[in-house]
Design a protein around this motif. Structure first.
Motif, PDB file in Angstrom:
ATOM      1  N   PRO B  29       0.076 -25.614  -3.745  1.00  0.00           N
ATOM      2  CA  PRO B  29      -1.313 -25.887  -4.152  1.00  0.00           C
ATOM      3  C   PRO B  29      -1.538 -25.641  -5.645  1.00  0.00           C
ATOM      4  CG  PRO B  29      -1.257 -24.470  -2.213  1.00  0.00           C
ATOM      5  CD  PRO B  29       0.143 -24.550  -2.727  1.00  0.00           C
ATOM      6  N   ALA B  30      -0.849 -24.623  -6.180  1.00  0.00           N
ATOM      7  CA  ALA B  30      -1.039 -24.309  -7.601  1.00  0.00           C
ATOM      8  C   ALA B  30      -0.464 -25.406  -8.498  1.00  0.00           C
ATOM      9  CB  ALA B  30      -0.376 -22.968  -7.929  1.00  0.00           C
ATOM     10  N   LEU B  31       0.427 -26.222  -7.950  1.00  0.00           N
ATOM     11  CA  LEU B  31       0.978 -27.341  -8.734  1.00  0.00           C
ATOM     12  C   LEU B  31       0.214 -28.627  -8.462  1.00  0.00           C
ATOM     13  CD1 LEU B  31       4.837 -26.766  -8.300  1.00  0.00           C
ATOM     14  CD2 LEU B  31       3.403 -26.171 -10.258  1.00  0.00           C
ATOM     15  N   VAL B  32      -0.139 -28.843  -7.196  1.00  0.00           N
ATOM     16  CA  VAL B  32      -0.703 -30.143  -6.811  1.00  0.00           C
ATOM     17  C   VAL B  32      -2.182 -30.282  -7.184  1.00  0.00           C
ATOM     18  CG1 VAL B  32      -1.254 -31.617  -4.825  1.00  0.00           C
ATOM     19  CG2 VAL B  32       0.973 -30.492  -4.960  1.00  0.00           C
ATOM     20  N   PHE B  33      -3.002 -29.271  -6.856  1.00  0.00           N
ATOM     21  CA  PHE B  33      -4.447 -29.425  -7.067  1.00  0.00           C
ATOM     22  C   PHE B  33      -4.816 -29.633  -8.542  1.00  0.00           C
ATOM     23  CE2 PHE B  33      -4.986 -27.054  -2.855  1.00  0.00           C
ATOM     24  CZ  PHE B  33      -5.053 -28.249  -2.154  1.00  0.00           C
ATOM     25  N   PRO B  34      -4.250 -28.856  -9.465  1.00  0.00           N
ATOM     26  CA  PRO B  34      -4.594 -29.116 -10.873  1.00  0.00           C
ATOM     27  C   PRO B  34      -4.175 -30.516 -11.322  1.00  0.00           C
ATOM     28  CG  PRO B  34      -3.655 -26.933 -10.640  1.00  0.00           C
ATOM     29  CD  PRO B  34      -3.442 -27.630  -9.335  1.00  0.00           C
ATOM     30  N   MET B  35      -3.049 -31.010 -10.812  1.00  0.00           N
ATOM     31  CA  MET B  35      -2.601 -32.357 -11.197  1.00  0.00           C
ATOM     32  C   MET B  35      -3.530 -33.426 -10.599  1.00  0.00           C
ATOM     33  SD  MET B  35       0.099 -32.247 -13.176  1.00  0.00           S
ATOM     34  CE  MET B  35      -1.044 -31.210 -14.010  1.00  0.00           C
ATOM     35  N   GLN B  70      -6.696 -23.748 -14.758  1.00  0.00           N
ATOM     36  CA  GLN B  70      -6.940 -23.851 -13.320  1.00  0.00           C
ATOM     37  C   GLN B  70      -5.767 -23.259 -12.532  1.00  0.00           C
ATOM     38  OE1 GLN B  70      -7.321 -27.868 -11.888  1.00  0.00           O
ATOM     39  NE2 GLN B  70      -7.846 -27.193  -9.803  1.00  0.00           N
ATOM     40  N   GLY B  71      -4.559 -23.573 -12.966  1.00  0.00           N
ATOM     41  CA  GLY B  71      -3.366 -23.037 -12.296  1.00  0.00           C
ATOM     42  C   GLY B  71      -3.316 -21.524 -12.390  1.00  0.00           C
ATOM     43  N   ALA B  72      -3.707 -21.007 -13.564  1.00  0.00           N
ATOM     44  CA  ALA B  72      -3.679 -19.550 -13.739  1.00  0.00           C
ATOM     45  C   ALA B  72      -4.640 -18.866 -12.762  1.00  0.00           C
ATOM     46  CB  ALA B  72      -4.046 -19.198 -15.174  1.00  0.00           C
ATOM     47  N   LEU B  73      -5.732 -19.576 -12.419  1.00  0.00           N
ATOM     48  CA  LEU B  73      -6.699 -18.985 -11.481  1.00  0.00           C
ATOM     49  C   LEU B  73      -6.060 -18.713 -10.118  1.00  0.00           C
ATOM     50  CD1 LEU B  73      -9.969 -21.010 -12.170  1.00  0.00           C
ATOM     51  CD2 LEU B  73      -9.486 -18.654 -12.764  1.00  0.00           C
ATOM     52  N   PHE B  74      -5.053 -19.535  -9.766  1.00  0.00           N
ATOM     53  CA  PHE B  74      -4.384 -19.306  -8.484  1.00  0.00           C
ATOM     54  C   PHE B  74      -3.703 -17.946  -8.447  1.00  0.00           C
ATOM     55  CE2 PHE B  74      -4.908 -23.852  -8.009  1.00  0.00           C
ATOM     56  CZ  PHE B  74      -5.079 -24.006  -6.637  1.00  0.00           C
ATOM     57  N   SER B  75      -3.339 -17.427  -9.618  1.00  0.00           N
ATOM     58  CA  SER B  75      -2.623 -16.137  -9.612  1.00  0.00           C
ATOM     59  C   SER B  75      -3.542 -14.990  -9.210  1.00  0.00           C
ATOM     60  CB  SER B  75      -1.982 -15.864 -10.971  1.00  0.00           C
ATOM     61  OG  SER B  75      -2.953 -15.512 -11.905  1.00  0.00           O
ATOM     62  N   VAL B  76      -4.880 -15.169  -9.387  1.00  0.00           N
ATOM     63  CA  VAL B  76      -5.822 -14.153  -8.877  1.00  0.00           C
ATOM     64  C   VAL B  76      -5.580 -13.998  -7.384  1.00  0.00           C
ATOM     65  CG1 VAL B  76      -8.240 -13.578  -8.471  1.00  0.00           C
ATOM     66  CG2 VAL B  76      -7.583 -14.759 -10.569  1.00  0.00           C
ATOM     67  N   MET B  77      -5.516 -15.161  -6.722  1.00  0.00           N
ATOM     68  CA  MET B  77      -5.388 -15.177  -5.279  1.00  0.00           C
ATOM     69  C   MET B  77      -3.986 -14.741  -4.846  1.00  0.00           C
ATOM     70  SD  MET B  77      -6.896 -18.260  -3.038  1.00  0.00           S
ATOM     71  CE  MET B  77      -5.538 -19.359  -3.347  1.00  0.00           C
ATOM     72  N   ASN B  78      -2.953 -15.295  -5.518  1.00  0.00           N
ATOM     73  CA  ASN B  78      -1.591 -15.023  -5.060  1.00  0.00           C
ATOM     74  C   ASN B  78      -1.193 -13.563  -5.253  1.00  0.00           C
ATOM     75  OD1 ASN B  78      -1.438 -17.681  -4.364  1.00  0.00           O
ATOM     76  ND2 ASN B  78      -0.313 -18.301  -6.191  1.00  0.00           N
ATOM     77  N   SER B  79      -1.402 -13.025  -6.459  1.00  0.00           N
ATOM     78  CA  SER B  79      -1.023 -11.626  -6.713  1.00  0.00           C
ATOM     79  C   SER B  79      -1.839 -10.694  -5.828  1.00  0.00           C
ATOM     80  CB  SER B  79      -1.296 -11.239  -8.175  1.00  0.00           C
ATOM     81  OG  SER B  79      -0.629 -12.095  -9.020  1.00  0.00           O
ATOM     82  N   GLY B  80      -3.135 -10.971  -5.765  1.00  0.00           N
ATOM     83  CA  GLY B  80      -4.015 -10.094  -4.998  1.00  0.00           C
ATOM     84  C   GLY B  80      -3.719 -10.138  -3.513  1.00  0.00           C
ATOM     85  N   THR B  81      -3.458 -11.344  -2.989  1.00  0.00           N
ATOM     86  CA  THR B  81      -3.207 -11.460  -1.548  1.00  0.00           C
ATOM     87  C   THR B  81      -1.914 -10.739  -1.180  1.00  0.00           C
ATOM     88  OG1 THR B  81      -4.296 -13.589  -1.595  1.00  0.00           O
ATOM     89  CG2 THR B  81      -3.049 -13.095   0.367  1.00  0.00           C
ATOM     90  N   ASP B  82      -0.884 -10.871  -2.018  1.00  0.00           N
ATOM     91  CA  ASP B  82       0.389 -10.183  -1.734  1.00  0.00           C
ATOM     92  C   ASP B  82       0.195  -8.670  -1.670  1.00  0.00           C
ATOM     93  OD1 ASP B  82       1.895 -12.393  -1.467  1.00  0.00           O
ATOM     94  OD2 ASP B  82       2.959 -12.231  -3.385  1.00  0.00           O
ATOM     95  N   LEU B  83      -0.549  -8.139  -2.637  1.00  0.00           N
ATOM     96  CA  LEU B  83      -0.758  -6.686  -2.651  1.00  0.00           C
ATOM     97  C   LEU B  83      -1.645  -6.253  -1.476  1.00  0.00           C
ATOM     98  CD1 LEU B  83      -0.467  -3.909  -3.883  1.00  0.00           C
ATOM     99  CD2 LEU B  83      -2.214  -4.482  -5.558  1.00  0.00           C
TER     100      LEU B  83
END
Lengths: 339, 259
Positions: B29-35, B70-83
């Protein structure tokens, strides 16, 4: 790096330990206990009794509200890092990363505990072999069975060669085969390596089989402590329980049984009594039923169990005790026809 | 950095990267949605370049800055969800029983965000250039774009770590994503600041830090080397990272109450 050992050996000493949660009752209410080095201590109690809260405090993950405890000779409040270096713990749920393999877990755990690069690999492989996971070591943990996860959990707890091991309900949800394998490994650790084991469980059989001594906790208080044999001897007498072939005969059956001792709790269709004269009265019971002409569907003799100890100390039966209790001696499985 | 701390950071970074690589649901999603958004915007808003004062005649080039943020915003979700998952499963307790230092935990966890940031930046840039976008600063500019993209990704990732430690819930972390997405829409995402007609929107976009992140990327794409724009972009990323890490460190102390 291997585990630290404090000045007072490798045991556990607890004095007046209390944990109070906000707006809740005291989960642990002034417990006292002492576990000797190399001993397996079973901490038995129903859900919510305070077992896990005690473990969290002794492993330094939860500060106590009051009281003191020393683990491996170190104070759990003032010397947390030294306590953690001395202990291994497998907490209630097998806390594993489903996306990592067992080998990756071992590498992470040994590295975080400060083992050198070459030692990490050797120790990891050794532990994986010991718990029977070397074949599955490169598979992701997400696909493991409950038993495999628990065995890996145990291996990870042993990564830095701790002298004290805390196991919080290590076999909950496991099948009997996995449970037995884990018991064997825990017993071996204590017997051959002198590891002190503090084991919480709600399984009577587990405490009875593994533990040298048992502490029974209920509502945050230790209500009984001793060897399983001594605790059961304290309760003493066995119970005879019978189911009449005709439901209407239950009253007469109870009256006959009560000639041999006071009535006891029984399943809805049955009557039971505690045998004042011990197991040797069983033949007399059968003869009495025969002479009264009461036809019996089943007759069972229950040896005193830790559940009886729990019942005697708290007035309640330990949750789930019926499924776990293996001590009962069934003397007449089918029909005893006294007619 | 001591040897032990280096080992701790390295091992946790390794885990974080492995986790990210083994979760296609984090990467795709972090690659496809921004594109997808880039394709829609660059097609639909093409005529915007006819506006007097629009800084480039290629709306694709103008819009290519958006996927990096926009892609960087996904890292809020990814890093946070993992932790948050580590907290929920008790894995954090396992780590807490080792001599692990908090800074190692947080730094290691952001390693996955670094990897994701690298993959995202390279993908957006390659797709954009293949589709016809300009890059006036050449290969050196591409490297700076990747560096800025990774910086912004780590910065937003630290906010995700804070949210996870504060709430201990993966669902709570995921609910932050739309909130952050709003910041993207109320920035100079679709138009340069000076061409935004509505006063309130222009004022909001002017104070929105996301605008300056976009301008830093745009400077490298079609304006040339603009030290002020780059300093502002990297500075905002550094400030967000500092605030995020401070907040996460404080929340970690509360979360890990080990004695």
């Amino acid at each position: 790096m291997t585990a630290e050992q404090g000045p007072d050996g490798t045991g556990i000493e607890v004095e007046g330990l209390v944990r109070e949660f906000k707006n809740g009752p005291r989960a642990v209410d002034g417990i006292e206990l002492r576990v000797e080095a190399g001993e397996i201590y079973g901490f038995l109690g129903p859900n919510g009794a305070g077992k896990s809260t005690t473990v969290l405090m002794l492993t330094t993950l939860l500060p106590p509200t009051a009281g003191t405890a020393r683990v491996a000779g170190f104070d759990i409040v003032r010397e947390g890092p030294r306590v953690r270096a001395s202990i291994g713990a497998a907490l209630q749920e097998a806390a594993l990363d489903p996306l990592l393999t067992a080998r990756e877990h071992m590498r992470l755990q040994t590295a975080l505990h400060g083992l050198g690069k070459s030692e990490r690999q050797v120790r990891g492989q050794e532990l994986l072999e010991r718990v029977g996971l070397s074949q599955a070591a490169d598979r992701k943990v997400g696909g493991y069975s409950g038993g495999m996860k628990r065995r890996l959990d145990l291996a990870l707890a042993l990564a830095h060669r701790p002298r004290i091991l805390f196991l919080d309900e290590p076999t909950t949800g496991l099948d009997i085969q996995s449970r037995t394998a884990l018991w064997e490994e825990v017993a071996r650790l204590a017997a051959e390596e002198g590891v002190t084991v503090f084991l919480t469980t709600q399984y009577l059989e587990e405490a009875d089989t593994l533990a040298g001594r048992v502490g029974i906790i209920d509502h945050g208080h230790i209500v009984a402590e001793g060897t399983p044999a001594a605790l059961k001897a304290e309760i003493g007498r066995p119970t005879v329980e019978a189911v009449p072939r005709e439901a209407g005969e239950r009253g007469r059956l109870a009256a006959v049984l009560e000639r041999f001792g006071p009535g006891a709790a029984a399943s809805p269709r049955a009557a039971a009594a505690r045998l004042e004269g011990g197991e040797s009265q069983l033949a007399d019971v059968v003869r009495a039923l025969d002479s009264e002409g009461i036809a019996i569907e089943t007759l069972q003799l229950h040896a005193p169990s830790l559940d009886d100890v729990f019942l005697a100390k708290t007035g309640r039966s330990l949750e789930g005790a019926e499924e776990e209790e293996q001590e009962e001696t069934e003397v007449a499985a089918e029909t005893v026809d006294a007619g | 950095m001591s040897g032990r701390l280096r080992t701790q950071v390295g091992q946790l970074a390794r885990r974080s990267i492995l986790r990210t690589m083994r979760q296609p649901a984090q990467i795709v999603p972090a690659l496809v949605f921004p594109m997808f958004l880039l394709a829609v915007n660059s097609g639909g808003l093409k005529s915007t370049t006819d506006l007097p004062g629009f800084p480039t005649d290629s709306y694709l080039t103008f819009a290519l800055a958006v996927p990096f943020v926009q892609g960087a915003l996904f890292s809020v979700m990814n890093s946070g969800t993992d932790l948050a998952r580590d907290i929920e499963t008790g894995f954090l307790d396992r780590l807490a029983l080792t001599p692990l230092r908090g800074v190692a935990l947080l730094s290691g966890l952001l390693a996955g965000a670094v990897m994701l940031g690298l993959v995202q930046a390279a993908t957006y840039l390659i797709v954009g250039l293949v589709a016809g976008a300009e890059l006036v600063t050449g290969f050196a500019g591409a490297l700076v774009i990747v560096a800025l993209s990774v910086s912004v990704t780590i910065a937003f990732g630290s906010i995700g770590l804070f949210a996870a430690l504060r709430t201990g819930s993966g669902e709570a972390v995921q609910s932050l994503f739309p909130v952050f997405f709003v910041f993207l829409f109320i920035s100079a995402m679709a138009l340069p600041l000076d061409l935004i007609q509505a006063d309130w929107f222009r004022q909001v976009a002017t104070v929105n830090p996301v605008t300056y992140l976009l301008e830093a990327f745009r400077s490298l794409l079609f304006e040339g080397w603009e030290p002020d724009a780059l300093a502002l972009g990297f500075g905002i990323a550094a400030a967000v990272l500092a605030v995020g890490m401070l907040a996460a460190t404080s929340a970690l102390k509360t979360r890990l109450v080990r004695t």
